[in-house]
Write a protein that holds these residues in place. Structure first.
Motif, PDB file in Angstrom:
ATOM      1  N   ARG A 270       0.863  -1.265   0.021  1.00 35.78           N
ATOM      2  CA  ARG A 270      -0.115   0.125  -0.044  1.00 35.78           C
ATOM      3  C   ARG A 270       0.774   1.370   0.051  1.00 35.78           C
ATOM      4  O   ARG A 270       1.944   1.354   1.043  1.00 35.78           O
ATOM      5  N   PRO A 271       0.760   1.974  -0.937  1.00 37.45           N
ATOM      6  CA  PRO A 271       1.627   3.316  -0.969  1.00 37.45           C
ATOM      7  C   PRO A 271       1.393   4.117   0.118  1.00 37.45           C
ATOM      8  O   PRO A 271       0.278   4.355   0.700  1.00 37.45           O
ATOM      9  N   GLN A 272       2.425   4.914   0.459  1.00 38.43           N
ATOM     10  CA  GLN A 272       2.464   6.052   1.580  1.00 38.43           C
ATOM     11  C   GLN A 272       2.308   7.409   0.700  1.00 38.43           C
ATOM     12  O   GLN A 272       3.163   7.932   0.321  1.00 38.43           O
ATOM     13  N   ALA A 273       1.025   8.239   0.978  1.00 36.36           N
ATOM     14  CA  ALA A 273       0.791   9.453   0.252  1.00 36.36           C
ATOM     15  C   ALA A 273       1.713  10.244   0.719  1.00 36.36           C
ATOM     16  O   ALA A 273       2.056  10.394   1.897  1.00 36.36           O
ATOM     17  N   GLY A 274       1.693  11.394   0.009  1.00 35.29           N
ATOM     18  CA  GLY A 274       2.655  12.548   0.340  1.00 35.29           C
ATOM     19  C   GLY A 274       4.104  12.540   0.179  1.00 35.29           C
ATOM     20  O   GLY A 274       4.861  13.313   0.584  1.00 35.29           O
TER      21      GLY A 274
ATOM     22  N   VAL B 272      14.223  14.832  -1.014  1.00 34.85           N
ATOM     23  CA  VAL B 272      13.181  14.286  -1.872  1.00 34.85           C
ATOM     24  C   VAL B 272      13.174  12.927  -1.212  1.00 34.85           C
ATOM     25  O   VAL B 272      14.285  12.500  -0.834  1.00 34.85           O
ATOM     26  N   ASP B 273      11.965  12.091  -1.509  1.00 33.04           N
ATOM     27  CA  ASP B 273      11.973  10.785  -0.942  1.00 33.04           C
ATOM     28  C   ASP B 273      12.477   9.798  -1.696  1.00 33.04           C
ATOM     29  O   ASP B 273      12.901   8.550  -1.290  1.00 33.04           O
ATOM     30  N   GLY B 274      12.651   9.977  -3.054  1.00 34.99           N
ATOM     31  CA  GLY B 274      13.245   9.290  -3.946  1.00 34.99           C
ATOM     32  C   GLY B 274      13.540   9.880  -5.253  1.00 34.99           C
ATOM     33  O   GLY B 274      12.974  10.939  -5.551  1.00 34.99           O
TER      34      GLY B 274
ATOM     35  N   TYR C 201       5.667   2.990 -15.127  1.00 39.17           N
ATOM     36  CA  TYR C 201       5.084   2.492 -14.062  1.00 39.17           C
ATOM     37  C   TYR C 201       5.540   1.706 -13.138  1.00 39.17           C
ATOM     38  O   TYR C 201       5.741   1.663 -11.781  1.00 39.17           O
ATOM     39  N   ALA C 202       6.329   0.749 -13.790  1.00 38.47           N
ATOM     40  CA  ALA C 202       7.339  -0.088 -13.112  1.00 38.47           C
ATOM     41  C   ALA C 202       8.513   0.635 -12.172  1.00 38.47           C
ATOM     42  O   ALA C 202       8.644   0.036 -11.124  1.00 38.47           O
ATOM     43  N   ALA C 203       8.913   1.642 -12.697  1.00 45.53           N
ATOM     44  CA  ALA C 203       9.861   2.362 -11.936  1.00 45.53           C
ATOM     45  C   ALA C 203       9.256   3.054 -10.676  1.00 45.53           C
ATOM     46  O   ALA C 203       9.620   2.941  -9.507  1.00 45.53           O
ATOM     47  N   ILE C 204       8.171   3.482 -10.671  1.00 44.44           N
ATOM     48  CA  ILE C 204       7.195   4.154  -9.508  1.00 44.44           C
ATOM     49  C   ILE C 204       7.072   2.751  -8.552  1.00 44.44           C
ATOM     50  O   ILE C 204       7.010   3.009  -7.370  1.00 44.44           O
TER      51      ILE C 204
ATOM     52  N   ILE D 223      10.505   0.067  -2.378  1.00 49.91           N
ATOM     53  CA  ILE D 223      11.605   0.446  -1.324  1.00 49.91           C
ATOM     54  C   ILE D 223      11.233   1.319  -0.388  1.00 49.91           C
ATOM     55  O   ILE D 223      11.541   1.132   0.785  1.00 49.91           O
ATOM     56  N   LEU D 224      10.315   2.094  -0.632  1.00 48.99           N
ATOM     57  CA  LEU D 224       9.863   3.144   0.631  1.00 48.99           C
ATOM     58  C   LEU D 224       9.152   2.452   1.341  1.00 48.99           C
ATOM     59  O   LEU D 224       8.700   3.118   2.816  1.00 48.99           O
TER      60      LEU D 224
END
Length: 393
Positions: free
Chosen positions: A73-77, A136-138, A337-340, A346-347
């Protein structure tokens, strides 16, 4: 990752090892390799094996697989930097980076664009340094080799900022004594999953198509830029692979990426006139075809079997107009999309090492020719990634 047939895998491994010693980035060279071990177009067993491989690449899905079924599940923000190889110089740069931005926004992330001026990868360095300073986060880099941005990447590593790469070579690939500075490079359904093995296979597949169509008497002109180490390496890989075909030959046209446009057309015209035996032209990617190569073909030589590279609208139009005959399918959006997805893993402190599903697919007017302007991948990667992320369509 997938599947490359055992024979092809062994061939690619051997030639990739040879390719690692290729010419310096940024140089301009024309190389020649000729192999004529038999007068009749080569060994019958070789041609039969080659035909079987071409048939597989022309099949409905080629060697593509669906993208991963699940992702955390992605972390928003989050805030990520997108590093482009040149949004306007090379259209594919814009396509991939824009897709990555779309995917990031679907996860609720903010993005900052860092663009290479005139396709010069070194020019992205200050932007990366600034992104690191902003914490930045990534970071996602597309078609920018590590060697051009080594110090900014080291700064990112020191700051604990992950860097996901697509279509670029890591520093340890260009220099065995150098450290690896990309956190992760997206994986393909080819050989060991590396970008180099995928681009080797897709390039050799185009050469194999010509060998099959011309009954083992393909004389190939392969055009690629000398700015990217990966591009130079793939030229050498195709060169080595064509040597396996008795009766075939290959000439390499190498040029700095900044030449794409008028300068490339002039060089390509001279190349085609000088190499009168060339009967097939293959670009490493479509921007080369559109950025001067097709103009040279139309001016200097029209009697050629021509690949358009990726199945972008301009290439599809060339085939419809009878100016080219075939190409390969690649969705830059899928890579974005694969990169994201990799950054998301990783995050979330998950292993990003998953097969993106991106494989090798050839098409021509008789095999899965696009009905619209664009080549459409065999899977709806956008919907599948969004489902894996648990976000709305």
């Amino acid at each position: 990752m997938r599947r490359t047939l055992a024979v092809t895998a062994l061939l690619l491994l051997a030639v990739f090892i040879a390719a690692c010693g290729s010419s310096e980035s940024g140089s301009e060279t024309t190389g020649t390799s000729t192999a004529t071990t038999s007068a009749g177009g080569g060994d019958a067993a070789y041609l039969e094996e080659n035909a079987a491989l071409v048939e597989r690449y022309l099949s409905e899905k080629g060697t593509f697989l669906p993208p991963p079924e699940r992702s955390p599940r992605p972390q928003a923000g989050k805030h990520i930097a997108l590093v482009s190889c040149g949004q306007t110089v090379i259209p594919s740069c814009g396509l991939e980076i824009n897709a990555a931005r779309e995917a990031a926004e679907a996860l609720g992330w903010r993005t900052t664009l860092i663009d290479a001026a005139n396709g010069d990868p070194v020019s992205t360095g200050p932007g990366i340094q600034n992104a690191v300073a902003q914490r930045v986060d990534g970071i996602f880099t597309y078609y920018v080799d590590c060697e051009y941005i080594r110090e900014p990447l080291q700064a990112a590593r020191d700051a604990g900022i992950p860097v996901v790469n697509s279509n670029g070579r890591d520093c340890d690939q260009s220099d065995s004594a150098a450290p690896s500075l990309f956190t992760y490079t997206i994986r393909y359904n080819a050989g060991d999953g590396s970008f180099q093995e995928w681009v080797d296979e897709v390039s050799i597949a185009q050469a194999r198509y010509a060998i099959d169509k011309l009954d083992g008497e393909a004389h190939i002109g392969f055009a690629t830029d000398s700015t990217s180490a990966a591009s130079v390496a793939v030229g050498r890989t195709v060169e080595a692979a064509v040597k396996e075909c008795g009766g075939c030959s290959i000439e390499l046209l190498l040029f700095p990426i900044g030449d794409i446009g008028t300068r490339l057309q002039g060089k390509a015209e001279s190349f085609l006139l000088k190499n009168a035996d060339v009967n097939t032209v293959i670009p490493a990617y479509s921007a080369i075809m559109q950025g001067g190569l097709i103009g040279a073909i139309q001016t200097a030589r029209r009697d050629l079997l021509v690949s358009v590279g990726e199945g972008l609208p301009e290439g599809i139009a060339l085939i419809r107009d009878g100016k080219a005959q075939y190409g390969y399918g690649l969705s830059y959006g899928w890579e974005g999309y694969a990169a994201i997805d990799s950054l998301n893993r990783i995050l979330n402190e998950e292993d990003p090492d998953v097969n993106s599903g991106i494989g090798v697919k050839l098409f021509d007017e008789e095999h899965d020719f696009p009905s619209g302007d664009d080549w459409v991948p065999p899977y709806d990667y956008q919907a599948l990634y969004r489902k894996a992320w648990g976000v709305d369509q």
